[in-house]
Design an enzyme around this catalytic site. Structure first.
Site, PDB file in Angstrom:
ATOM      1  N   TYR A  93       0.829  -1.210   0.000  1.00  0.00           N
ATOM      2  CA  TYR A  93       0.000   0.000   0.000  1.00  0.00           C
ATOM      3  C   TYR A  93       0.863   1.259   0.000  1.00  0.00           C
ATOM      4  O   TYR A  93       0.682   2.162  -0.797  1.00  0.00           O
ATOM      5  CB  TYR A  93      -0.914   0.023   1.223  1.00  0.00           C
ATOM      6  CG  TYR A  93      -2.115  -0.891   1.141  1.00  0.00           C
ATOM      7  CD1 TYR A  93      -2.325  -1.723   0.042  1.00  0.00           C
ATOM      8  CD2 TYR A  93      -3.038  -0.923   2.167  1.00  0.00           C
ATOM      9  CE1 TYR A  93      -3.415  -2.552  -0.021  1.00  0.00           C
ATOM     10  CE2 TYR A  93      -4.149  -1.751   2.110  1.00  0.00           C
ATOM     11  CZ  TYR A  93      -4.337  -2.578   1.020  1.00  0.00           C
ATOM     12  OH  TYR A  93      -5.429  -3.396   0.968  1.00  0.00           O
ATOM     13  N   ASP A  94       1.767   1.343   0.938  1.00  0.00           N
ATOM     14  CA  ASP A  94       2.619   2.529   1.049  1.00  0.00           C
ATOM     15  C   ASP A  94       3.788   2.180   1.948  1.00  0.00           C
ATOM     16  O   ASP A  94       3.628   1.992   3.152  1.00  0.00           O
ATOM     17  CB  ASP A  94       1.845   3.714   1.629  1.00  0.00           C
ATOM     18  CG  ASP A  94       2.626   5.020   1.515  1.00  0.00           C
ATOM     19  OD1 ASP A  94       3.866   4.977   1.616  1.00  0.00           O
ATOM     20  OD2 ASP A  94       1.997   6.073   1.324  1.00  0.00           O
TER      21      ASP A  94
END
Length: 499
Positions: free
Chosen positions: A298-299
């Site tokens: 995701y990040d």
């Protein structure tokens, strides 16, 4: 998500003061993900990850209907390498066959995306022109969900969206009490206050004056639902797309084992049986065996507190634990203008944020900025215009014993004060985690608060060690004398006598 550290210059320092820096937790988040999109497309899914291997089961009827509808539209073919399934995280995508690294997993035509352009072209586009993009999309989501129009291209998509996630914005007061003293609590309260204020304006300026477009009640709870969907499922920065929902693709989950964010592409290709369009192309960041779940990252830069706020999960990865220190040049500082000028010349400002992660060194600009904020007394000559172009280089090294001692004592006291604000100790939190069987939200709470305290302890240890080495450090005056050849090999000062 910050503590405000205001450090007085040395000239205002007094040994009788018990604290020269009192951290004040802010209720307003440092930034909004909707206002500051990430560098690469960021998927958001409010589910955690357990392992790359998973025992899947058939998805609920609503998911099967949604998937079949996408098949009927020609978006998903019989050769699609993945299928939806119930997995430990909730819903996810399972490989139907072996998938190679960088192989296309799904492609979704632009006409199924939900973004500000979608809102502009809808029935409510004329009343959303002056709204922030995320608010316009949120209002669109609420309306589409409530109307359930048969001709809506997203009617089956809304049937599979969750009513809430484990994001801290949905926690009860009792649950929030478990993160007392944390920066996450203050960020959460700040976000909730922000969302509430935006809803009040939206209701007054758009919803109530246009009841023909909104012939149903829209509540704050509805607005929080839409906010949570966007926060957890939207991604940004796909060829100028700052906020986009991609149905079907957002079923994919996150894994900390995936260490690259290179998985999203925008391409032109077939968008159904007889048309071409821009496509969102999701590619596998790693090879996947048949029966395994397909994951993305995701990040890679988010802290555990940010993961908890956006998605409702945290990782056990130590580096995900972080604490944000906010330093500020006080307006009452006698040298405010000079310090601000120097800070701005070096890419900083009156207020500077420093994210510190567990097990990682301090940000490289933190010590120079600290020394600048604390600069005063006999060291203030470095603020003169003569040194303007070189002063930052001097600040990257110890300026004087007094200056260095001040920043060490101030930071140590601030860390100690912050640590005292938590109702539990690190040891108590670790004992809870070792015991297991924690409710998911309590697991998040204990993990975040323990992580913050570990980072604070790390910061305090760094500056305590530095304080113990003050006599061994070389300061500006010593360096200057060496440059002039006025210090001998043993550190003695050389006096030149006139002949």
């Amino acid at each position: 998500m910050a503590s405000l550290f205001s450090i007085p210059s040395y000239s205002s320092y007094s040994s009788s003061s018990s604290a020269f820096l009192s951290p004040t937790l802010k209720n307003t988040p440092k930034c909004s993900s909707f206002l500051t999109p990430k560098r690469t497309p960021q998927f958001r899914r409010p589910l955690s990850v357990i392992s790359l291997l998973t025992q899947e089961s058939e998805p609920p009827p609503a998911v099967q209907t949604f998937w079949q509808w996408f098949c009927d539209q020609g978006v998903i073919s019989s050769k699609c390498p993945v299928k939806p399934a119930v997995v430990p995280e909730g819903l996810g995508l399972i490989a139907q066959r072996d998938i190679a690294k960088n192989e296309v997993v799904l492609e979704v035509p632009k006409k199924y995306w939900i973004n500000p352009d979608t809102v502009s072209g809808s029935e409510i586009g004329s009343v959303c022109g002056g709204l922030k993009p995320w608010i316009a999309v949120a209002l669109f989501l609420i309306r589409e969900k409530k109307l359930k129009k048969d001709d809506s291209p997203w009617r089956y998509y809304f049937d599979i969206l969750p009513e809430y996630t484990d994001s801290t914005i949905y926690w009860s007061e009792e649950e929030l009490s478990e993160i007392q003293g944390t920066q996450l609590l203050n960020t959460t309260l700040g976000v909730k206050e922000y969302v509430e204020s935006e809803f009040e304006k939206l209701e007054e300026e758009v919803i109530l004056p246009h009841k023909q477009l909104f012939p149903f009640p829209i509540t704050l709870e509805d607005f929080f639902w839409a906010f949570g969907i966007l926060r957890s499922r939207a991604f940004s920065r796909l060829r100028n797309q700052n906020l986009v929902l991609i149905p079907c693709v957002d079923l994919i989950n996150h894994s900390p084992k995936v260490t690259t964010e290179e998985h999203a592409w925008e391409v032109r290709g077939p968008a159904g049986l007889f048309s071409w369009d821009l496509l969102f192309s999701l590619r596998a960041p790693a090879s996947v065996k048949a029966g395994e779940q397909v994951f993305i990252q995701y990040d890679i830069n988010k802290s555990n507190a940010e993961l908890a706020l956006d998605y409702g999960f945290i990782e056990s990865t130590p580096e995900r634990n972080a604490y944000t220190i906010t330093l500020q040049i006080s307006e009452s500082d006698d040298f405010y203008d000079d310090k601000l000028d120097i800070a701005e010349m070096n890419g900083l400002g009156e207020t500077a944020y420093f994210d510190i992660n567990l097990g990682r060194p301090l940000p490289p600009t933190m010590l120079p900025y600290l020394r600048l904020v604390a600069l005063g007394g006999t060291d203030a000559f470095l603020l003169e215009a003569l040194f303007r172009n070189t002063v930052w280089g001097h600040l990257e090294l110890p300026v004087s014993r007094a200056n260095e001692e001040l920043i060490c004592r101030v930071i140590c006291e601030a860390c100690s004060d912050a640590l005292s604000g938590y109702p539990t100790t690190i040891e108590e939190d670790e004992k809870l985690m070792e015991g297991g069987n924690l409710d998911h939200r309590l697991q998040i709470a204990v993990g975040v608060r323990a992580g913050e305290k570990k980072v604070l302890q790390q910061i305090e240890d760094i500056f305590k060690e530095r304080e113990s080495e003050l006599d061994q450090l070389e300061y500006y005056q010593e360096r200057r004398l060496k440059d002039l050849g006025l210090v001998g090999e043993q550190g003695e000062i050389i006096f030149w006598e006139s002949k």
